[in-house]
Write an enzyme that holds these catalytic residues in place. Sequence first.
Site, mmCIF file in Angstrom:
data_model
loop_
_atom_site.group_PDB
_atom_site.id
_atom_site.type_symbol
_atom_site.label_atom_id
_atom_site.label_comp_id
_atom_site.label_asym_id
_atom_site.label_seq_id
_atom_site.Cartn_x
_atom_site.Cartn_y
_atom_site.Cartn_z
ATOM 1 N N ARG A 108 30.049 66.417 75.287
ATOM 2 C CA ARG A 108 28.778 66.833 75.772
ATOM 3 C C ARG A 108 27.810 67.430 74.800
ATOM 4 O O ARG A 108 27.502 68.522 74.747
ATOM 5 C CB ARG A 108 28.966 68.107 76.639
ATOM 6 C CG ARG A 108 29.257 67.828 78.045
ATOM 7 C CD ARG A 108 29.339 68.994 78.987
ATOM 8 N NE ARG A 108 30.314 69.930 78.156
ATOM 9 C CZ ARG A 108 30.930 70.929 78.841
ATOM 10 N NH1 ARG A 108 30.998 71.149 79.990
ATOM 11 N NH2 ARG A 108 31.707 71.682 78.046
ATOM 12 N N HIS A 159 54.136 69.405 69.750
ATOM 13 C CA HIS A 159 53.849 69.089 68.227
ATOM 14 C C HIS A 159 54.927 69.723 67.351
ATOM 15 O O HIS A 159 54.847 69.442 66.379
ATOM 16 C CB HIS A 159 52.192 69.709 67.776
ATOM 17 C CG HIS A 159 52.458 71.003 67.404
ATOM 18 N ND1 HIS A 159 52.231 71.896 68.173
ATOM 19 C CD2 HIS A 159 52.563 71.899 66.176
ATOM 20 C CE1 HIS A 159 52.074 73.275 67.625
ATOM 21 N NE2 HIS A 159 52.454 73.206 66.568
ATOM 22 N N GLU A 163 54.479 84.956 65.223
ATOM 23 C CA GLU A 163 53.290 84.642 64.385
ATOM 24 C C GLU A 163 52.452 85.814 64.049
ATOM 25 O O GLU A 163 52.692 86.953 64.854
ATOM 26 C CB GLU A 163 52.106 83.703 65.238
ATOM 27 C CG GLU A 163 52.434 82.521 65.584
ATOM 28 C CD GLU A 163 51.786 81.717 66.452
ATOM 29 O OE1 GLU A 163 50.886 81.026 66.085
ATOM 30 O OE2 GLU A 163 51.731 81.981 67.985
ATOM 31 N N ASP A 198 52.600 79.592 76.847
ATOM 32 C CA ASP A 198 52.196 78.730 75.676
ATOM 33 C C ASP A 198 53.062 78.243 74.752
ATOM 34 O O ASP A 198 52.562 77.100 74.421
ATOM 35 C CB ASP A 198 51.191 80.022 74.865
ATOM 36 C CG ASP A 198 50.405 79.638 73.753
ATOM 37 O OD1 ASP A 198 49.970 78.283 73.652
ATOM 38 O OD2 ASP A 198 50.480 80.135 72.582
ATOM 39 N N HIS A 227 57.482 74.331 73.100
ATOM 40 C CA HIS A 227 58.285 74.454 71.849
ATOM 41 C C HIS A 227 59.433 74.833 71.843
ATOM 42 O O HIS A 227 60.425 74.331 71.205
ATOM 43 C CB HIS A 227 57.425 75.037 70.753
ATOM 44 C CG HIS A 227 56.004 74.710 70.740
ATOM 45 N ND1 HIS A 227 55.342 73.622 71.027
ATOM 46 C CD2 HIS A 227 54.617 75.385 70.376
ATOM 47 C CE1 HIS A 227 54.274 73.517 70.968
ATOM 48 N NE2 HIS A 227 53.722 74.586 70.468
ATOM 49 N N LYS A 286 52.897 87.045 69.224
ATOM 50 C CA LYS A 286 51.812 87.425 68.166
ATOM 51 C C LYS A 286 51.800 88.716 67.587
ATOM 52 O O LYS A 286 52.403 89.589 67.984
ATOM 53 C CB LYS A 286 50.274 87.328 68.889
ATOM 54 C CG LYS A 286 50.313 85.924 69.674
ATOM 55 C CD LYS A 286 49.616 84.542 68.975
ATOM 56 C CE LYS A 286 49.422 83.267 69.876
ATOM 57 N NZ LYS A 286 49.191 82.196 69.219
HETATM 58 C C1 BG6 Z 1 50.512 76.193 69.561
HETATM 59 C C2 BG6 Z 1 50.132 77.449 70.469
HETATM 60 O O1 BG6 Z 1 51.111 75.296 70.597
HETATM 61 O O2 BG6 Z 1 51.034 76.407 68.690
HETATM 62 C C3 BG6 Z 1 49.285 78.422 69.696
HETATM 63 O O3 BG6 Z 1 49.209 77.217 71.561
HETATM 64 C C4 BG6 Z 1 50.148 78.732 68.447
HETATM 65 O O4 BG6 Z 1 49.254 79.715 70.369
HETATM 66 C C5 BG6 Z 1 50.395 77.428 67.636
HETATM 67 O O5 BG6 Z 1 49.361 79.686 67.382
HETATM 68 C C6 BG6 Z 1 51.421 77.470 66.455
HETATM 69 O O6 BG6 Z 1 51.618 76.017 65.827
HETATM 70 P P1 BG6 Z 1 52.444 76.355 64.500
HETATM 71 O O7 BG6 Z 1 52.368 74.666 64.177
HETATM 72 O O8 BG6 Z 1 51.452 76.987 63.442
HETATM 73 O O9 BG6 Z 1 53.733 76.982 64.590
#
Ligand code: BG6
Length: 511
Positions: free
Chosen positions: A66, A203, A241, A260, A265, A363
Amino acid sequence: MTRPASWTNPLRDPADYRLPRIAGPSVLVIFGVTGDLSRKKLMPAVYDLANRGLLPPGFGLVGFARREWADQDFAQQVHDSVKQHARTEFREEVWQQLLEGIRFVPGQFDDDEAFLRLKETLRELDETQGTGGNHAFYLSIPPSSFDAVVTQLKRHGMTENRNGQWNRVVIEKPFGHDLASAQQLDAVVSSVFPPESVFRIDHYLGKETVQNVLAFRFANQMFEPIWNNNYVSHVQITMAESIGIGGRAGYYDGIGAARDVIQNHLLQLLALTAMEEPNSFDAAQLRVEKQKVLAATRPPADLDAASARGQYLAGWQGGQQVKGYLDEDGIPADSTTETYAAIRVDVDNRRWAGVPFYLRAAKRMPRRVTEVALGFKSAPHLPFNASDTTALGTNALVLRIQPDEGITMRFGAKVPSTQMEIREVSMDFDYGGSFTESSPEAYERLILDVLLGDPPLFPQREEVELSWQILDPFLDRWAEHGRPEGYAPGTWGPQSAVDMLARDGHTWRRP
Ligand code: BG6
């Protein structure tokens, strides 16, 4: 193929059979192109692929958002994000080639005109850039907008695979909020795209060290014999993290650590760690084994004893004063969202019966680290003086996913110049020290796989649903509790998490 019995692999000539996998002519359309993910990960990954020679000359990158941008404005955004976040060096000639295929389509998701413009843009790219009628639509947008976008794509005839041309859709997590909403989301996407055209991104599966879990387990003979409940006492999967939620209040609040990253993951890591050997690494075979192990994974009956949650407080971390979760911009003062989540699950099958799997994600931990650690049982008998083995520790095998990529084995060794004192030591494998190739970003691998139509690294619908089935009981139980327990930033989390493991006679690793 049976390898010759030699200590090293003689087939090591680098000028070898490893032909690069290069995408065919195609366009990547990104919805939500002004978001963080797109800026920090997707656009840089596209450039890195181009720089590594893995994109074809006939390639297009289309942004949809947008904004009243022209193609040049969007190109400038891509340029800036590449300069700031790309992994590989900036090369003008690569950029110039990419630039030729960059387009922008301004519009809202409910705007028919905008989708007509998108269709026209794709037609123009197919013609001028030779992108061959192959289009991948990357939905880097909130799931609440999936319906609108896929319906528009269908209505404007951009979803069918005709005459060998393909249209694929790429979706990012969160894949729903719980099992029921995940099923609804899936119904929306699958009403438009057939299963083989849907690529769900987790990912973590694009990370080299995550793929290496399978290489480590199934390329070697040494480890599999001890990879079971005869030897393993428990497994800890940690994703810590050091950052807080940053500017992501809108996404994170109401979601929390478990939805999340545990739902996706960490449960994927569990699946790779615990599954049986697949017949091959093709998607269908992998899927069978991942589904089987996730279907055997269950929360214990006492959900309170088997879980812990926390919320970071204000305080000091790494010499800096940091805000508490409730003070972060955009977070309601009474938010009950957890920033620390730990759960115990059991894998009810012959290999793993009696071995608890502990998953934690948080976190504002002391450091950023993701790892899978297998803790082993003690030797049945120690023929030493008891005082000589007090520093023996638990034998452990740690798959270090990031940031320090590698594998560590921890075991006892004799301390020199003592009679027979044993102390814990470690043996390390480091990616950096063993390979000259650096690890690509996960998104490079995954975008390339989407363009190649190569599905093994993408979770299937059933895996997503099974993961929710494992997590939902914890989420429902937590919803009955109030605020999670506070923990100081830069610490390893709330006391309830320590107690949770202590009840089972274990302690959390402090990586
Ligand atoms: C994401 C989460 O999928 O992965 C985030 O939504 C997180 O909260 C991130 O910070 C961390 O990714 P990586 O690859 O840095 O471990």
